[in-house]
Design a protein around this motif. Sequence first.
Motif, PDB file in Angstrom:
ATOM      1  N   UNK A 108      35.642  23.241  29.923  1.00 27.01           N
ATOM      2  CA  UNK A 108      37.063  23.350  29.642  1.00 27.01           C
ATOM      3  C   UNK A 108      37.398  24.633  28.865  1.00 27.01           C
ATOM      4  N   UNK A 109      36.538  25.040  27.922  1.00 26.88           N
ATOM      5  CA  UNK A 109      36.772  26.276  27.169  1.00 26.88           C
ATOM      6  C   UNK A 109      36.820  27.467  28.112  1.00 26.88           C
ATOM      7  N   UNK A 110      35.814  27.519  29.013  1.00 30.68           N
ATOM      8  CA  UNK A 110      35.760  28.651  29.936  1.00 30.68           C
ATOM      9  C   UNK A 110      36.983  28.639  30.847  1.00 30.68           C
ATOM     10  N   UNK A 111      37.371  27.431  31.301  1.00 34.47           N
ATOM     11  CA  UNK A 111      38.537  27.300  32.168  1.00 34.47           C
ATOM     12  C   UNK A 111      39.803  27.782  31.450  1.00 34.47           C
ATOM     13  N   UNK A 112      39.997  27.316  30.218  1.00 33.16           N
ATOM     14  CA  UNK A 112      41.190  27.700  29.457  1.00 33.16           C
ATOM     15  C   UNK A 112      41.178  29.206  29.170  1.00 33.16           C
ATOM     16  N   UNK A 113      40.015  29.722  28.796  1.00 30.18           N
ATOM     17  CA  UNK A 113      39.908  31.152  28.503  1.00 30.18           C
ATOM     18  C   UNK A 113      40.273  31.999  29.714  1.00 30.18           C
ATOM     19  N   UNK A 114      39.730  31.646  30.875  1.00 34.45           N
ATOM     20  CA  UNK A 114      39.966  32.443  32.081  1.00 34.45           C
ATOM     21  C   UNK A 114      41.411  32.275  32.557  1.00 34.45           C
ATOM     22  N   UNK A 115      41.938  31.033  32.544  1.00 27.77           N
ATOM     23  CA  UNK A 115      43.314  30.802  33.001  1.00 27.77           C
ATOM     24  C   UNK A 115      44.296  31.559  32.108  1.00 27.77           C
ATOM     25  N   UNK A 116      44.070  31.488  30.793  1.00 26.97           N
ATOM     26  CA  UNK A 116      44.978  32.163  29.873  1.00 26.97           C
ATOM     27  C   UNK A 116      44.944  33.678  30.088  1.00 26.97           C
ATOM     28  N   UNK A 117      43.750  34.237  30.168  1.00 26.93           N
ATOM     29  CA  UNK A 117      43.621  35.693  30.291  1.00 26.93           C
ATOM     30  C   UNK A 117      44.161  36.191  31.626  1.00 26.93           C
ATOM     31  N   UNK A 118      43.770  35.525  32.726  1.00 24.27           N
ATOM     32  CA  UNK A 118      44.268  35.959  34.028  1.00 24.27           C
ATOM     33  C   UNK A 118      45.775  35.734  34.127  1.00 24.27           C
ATOM     34  N   UNK A 119      46.260  34.658  33.511  1.00 34.85           N
ATOM     35  CA  UNK A 119      47.705  34.411  33.502  1.00 34.85           C
ATOM     36  C   UNK A 119      48.440  35.557  32.842  1.00 34.85           C
ATOM     37  N   UNK A 120      47.911  36.004  31.680  1.00 38.22           N
ATOM     38  CA  UNK A 120      48.542  37.116  30.964  1.00 38.22           C
ATOM     39  C   UNK A 120      48.464  38.400  31.778  1.00 38.22           C
ATOM     40  N   UNK A 121      47.365  38.555  32.537  1.00 38.73           N
ATOM     41  CA  UNK A 121      47.187  39.795  33.287  1.00 38.73           C
ATOM     42  C   UNK A 121      48.001  39.795  34.578  1.00 38.73           C
ATOM     43  N   UNK A 122      48.080  38.650  35.250  1.00 45.98           N
ATOM     44  CA  UNK A 122      48.656  38.638  36.594  1.00 45.98           C
ATOM     45  C   UNK A 122      50.119  38.220  36.652  1.00 45.98           C
ATOM     46  N   UNK A 123      50.501  37.211  35.871  1.00 44.94           N
ATOM     47  CA  UNK A 123      51.862  36.674  36.015  1.00 44.94           C
ATOM     48  C   UNK A 123      52.964  37.717  35.784  1.00 44.94           C
ATOM     49  N   UNK A 124      52.860  38.575  34.739  1.00 47.53           N
ATOM     50  CA  UNK A 124      53.923  39.578  34.570  1.00 47.53           C
ATOM     51  C   UNK A 124      53.993  40.536  35.757  1.00 47.53           C
ATOM     52  N   UNK A 125      52.840  40.814  36.399  1.00 40.58           N
ATOM     53  CA  UNK A 125      52.841  41.713  37.557  1.00 40.58           C
ATOM     54  C   UNK A 125      53.532  41.033  38.738  1.00 40.58           C
ATOM     55  N   UNK A 126      53.252  39.733  38.916  1.00 37.51           N
ATOM     56  CA  UNK A 126      53.829  38.999  40.043  1.00 37.51           C
ATOM     57  C   UNK A 126      55.300  38.643  39.829  1.00 37.51           C
ATOM     58  N   UNK A 127      55.625  38.218  38.584  1.00 39.04           N
ATOM     59  CA  UNK A 127      56.944  37.603  38.359  1.00 39.04           C
ATOM     60  C   UNK A 127      57.896  38.476  37.549  1.00 39.04           C
ATOM     61  N   UNK A 128      57.458  39.656  37.159  1.00 39.57           N
ATOM     62  CA  UNK A 128      58.338  40.511  36.366  1.00 39.57           C
ATOM     63  C   UNK A 128      58.145  40.276  34.878  1.00 39.57           C
ATOM     64  N   UNK A 129      58.788  41.150  34.067  1.00 38.95           N
ATOM     65  CA  UNK A 129      58.519  41.153  32.625  1.00 38.95           C
ATOM     66  C   UNK A 129      59.373  40.167  31.833  1.00 38.95           C
ATOM     67  N   UNK A 130      60.199  39.366  32.546  1.00 37.54           N
ATOM     68  CA  UNK A 130      60.960  38.343  31.824  1.00 37.54           C
ATOM     69  C   UNK A 130      60.311  36.982  32.007  1.00 37.54           C
ATOM     70  N   UNK A 131      60.182  36.549  33.272  1.00 42.05           N
ATOM     71  CA  UNK A 131      59.584  35.237  33.543  1.00 42.05           C
ATOM     72  C   UNK A 131      58.074  35.272  33.344  1.00 42.05           C
ATOM     73  N   UNK A 132      57.440  36.394  33.688  1.00 40.24           N
ATOM     74  CA  UNK A 132      55.982  36.498  33.618  1.00 40.24           C
ATOM     75  C   UNK A 132      55.405  36.153  32.251  1.00 40.24           C
ATOM     76  N   UNK A 133      55.799  36.884  31.189  1.00 41.85           N
ATOM     77  CA  UNK A 133      55.240  36.590  29.867  1.00 41.85           C
ATOM     78  C   UNK A 133      55.537  35.171  29.398  1.00 41.85           C
ATOM     79  N   UNK A 134      56.723  34.656  29.760  1.00 37.67           N
ATOM     80  CA  UNK A 134      57.076  33.295  29.340  1.00 37.67           C
ATOM     81  C   UNK A 134      56.144  32.284  29.992  1.00 37.67           C
ATOM     82  N   UNK A 135      55.931  32.438  31.300  1.00 36.73           N
ATOM     83  CA  UNK A 135      55.050  31.506  31.996  1.00 36.73           C
ATOM     84  C   UNK A 135      53.598  31.679  31.570  1.00 36.73           C
ATOM     85  N   UNK A 136      53.190  32.938  31.338  1.00 31.05           N
ATOM     86  CA  UNK A 136      51.803  33.188  30.936  1.00 31.05           C
ATOM     87  C   UNK A 136      51.488  32.477  29.628  1.00 31.05           C
ATOM     88  N   UNK A 137      52.461  32.450  28.705  1.00 32.53           N
ATOM     89  CA  UNK A 137      52.160  31.831  27.416  1.00 32.53           C
ATOM     90  C   UNK A 137      52.138  30.310  27.514  1.00 32.53           C
TER      91      UNK A 137
END
Lengths: 299, 396
Positions: free
Chosen positions: A246-275
Amino acid sequence: MDFGLFAEQTLNGVQYGIMLFLMAAGLSVIFGIMNFINLAHGTLYMIGAFFFATFDAWLGNFAVALLLAILASLLLGLVLDRGVMQRLYDRTHLDQVLATFGLLMFFNELAAVLWGTEPYFIPVPALLDGTIALPGDIDYPVYRLAITAVGLLVALGLYLMVEHTRFGMLIRAGATDRETLSGMGVDVRWLYSGVFAIGVMMAALAGMVTGPLVAVQVGMGETMLIVAFVVVVIGGIGSITGALVSSLLVGVVDTLGRALLPVWLGYTAGPALASMSIYVLMAAVLLLRPQGLSGARRA
Amino acid sequence: MLISRRRLGTGLVGGALAAATRPARAGPPASIRIGVLHAMTGPISVIAREQMMGLELALTRLGNRLGGVPVELFEEDARMTPDTGLQAATRLIEQRHIDILVGNQLSNQLLAYIAPLAAANVVVFTDLPGPSQLAGAGCTPDLFVMSWENNTNSAAIGLAMTAAGVKRAYFISQNYVTGREYVAGARKFYHGEVAGEAYLPIEQTDYAAEIAAIRAARPDAVYVFLPGAGGIAFLKQFAGAGLKARIPLFSGSWLADEHSFAALGAAAEGAHLVANWFADLDNPQNVEFVAAFVAKFGRRPVVYAAMTYDNMMLLDRAVASLGGDISDRDALRRAIRGSDFQSVRGPFAFNVNQFPIQNYYAAEVVRSDGELRHKVTATIATGFKDGYFDQCHMPR
């Protein structure tokens, strides 16, 4: 995003996950075996970092300071358990939450009195300073690789201890049926003290090795505690394997979310969803497997 | 319940009346009553303490007098929310009968207690927060801003990036109103390309993912708005990733100052910082101030101390020009507006909205004699005004 960057971000996620494991393993086992909720667990992450910063400033030797800080946190764990926590094991969860929340505030104030409110510095040792070239055109900080390795070694050591030593056998027995274990002449209280101290040491170790990367200051452990609880819930309470996965899963999901979501969804929705990505993950796991990834199904 | 509420009401009205009808004494008063509101605990207490160091130093140098009149100092713990700030301000008004308020840390607190202070005829200074609401249509003769209008700092950083010839910039900020305003403010004055952006939770202190993305985006420069622990962690990890020597960082002076130099070490070196004051500024007042501060406290001052020190020095001149008589508050305000005081930041004047007209400077963090310090490299803007003053029609 090219493959090299994706691989680097995954590596970052694994490194974050390993730090989370050090925090969550103790939390999960203490909760699973002693049925004890310890809100002060994140504070011990901070105390570990302060111990290390202090010893390092005194001795100027990274390795010796790390060893001393580990021993000091083990001792602190024992003292805490014998002095305070043992009185709480038989109380209700509400009492435990109130008492350990009190401890959290006490330790934060104590740290402010002893170490002040300005942040502390722990240098990266010269041997681990700088970056290393990895395949895929990645320059990765050596220190981050080193602490990933330390975390993996601790995880391996923990696994060997729990599965292949007498102490580990007693821990497993205690998790299954503590009354029978106690009836067979095992001093369950000392067993608990040992488990608690090891949990404290691991949280403190996470704080120590993260210290050179962040600002060592009062309150640094609280955010780690919240994420560690998410890890415990996803992994299943009381399971070390579950905590690791679970630690590895949470670590990877959180990091990739922060890296990918703003690129996919823009700088308003992306950071909100990533967090909130890890909380969405937690909700999904609770929906599909309420007992967590490798928790025992409860009656 | 009704009775007690009515009693409470009468008490409040009575207090306000008493404050308003205190006899205006002719001639120099026995003392000037200065109030200070600050958070005595928590993360911003470091800033409050720095302000108090500036105040203490000024009063020591002035023999605990302003314009020859002895000073009485009253401190209240405003904590960190508008309601606790208002309660503390009310204590200063009703129990301490203060004449002048200095200090302050948070814009939302200042907005909450400016009106009751003004109603009690207190002359209000702010040495840190300068909310834009009070700079434009909402400007008031009751408030003097020693520091800056909140948006001018980010504007000056944008100017510095343009001046440095940055063509492709990456913006990293905390994801809340102020952080986004800081980025937008800088972008008004930075006209190059945007290589990428990152908006992060305030509590985040691990930036591995963002730093990897910055490396991949290959910008000329990175704009950083991560005050507090976040900035320290970011600088260390940025240096650890080997990017420090390749990509310059731009920020306000809070990113790396005497509060964080010890925690940052070499990671701070080379950062490009922009502010209205640096300890390194070469003017007689500042050289004197910095030397006295170092002698008293053992390290160079941070900007918060400089602003409060300036505040007290300005008051000293203004009160002296009135012969020590501050009973006529309009006369005091006129004296403050027209004061000939010499600021430690160099050229300084109050604009029509009573916010500063001042220079902005660029500095680099360097190590000299084994110590980290700010080295001023350029004047970024001369006589810089905030973007709101033309909407201010000051009631006279």
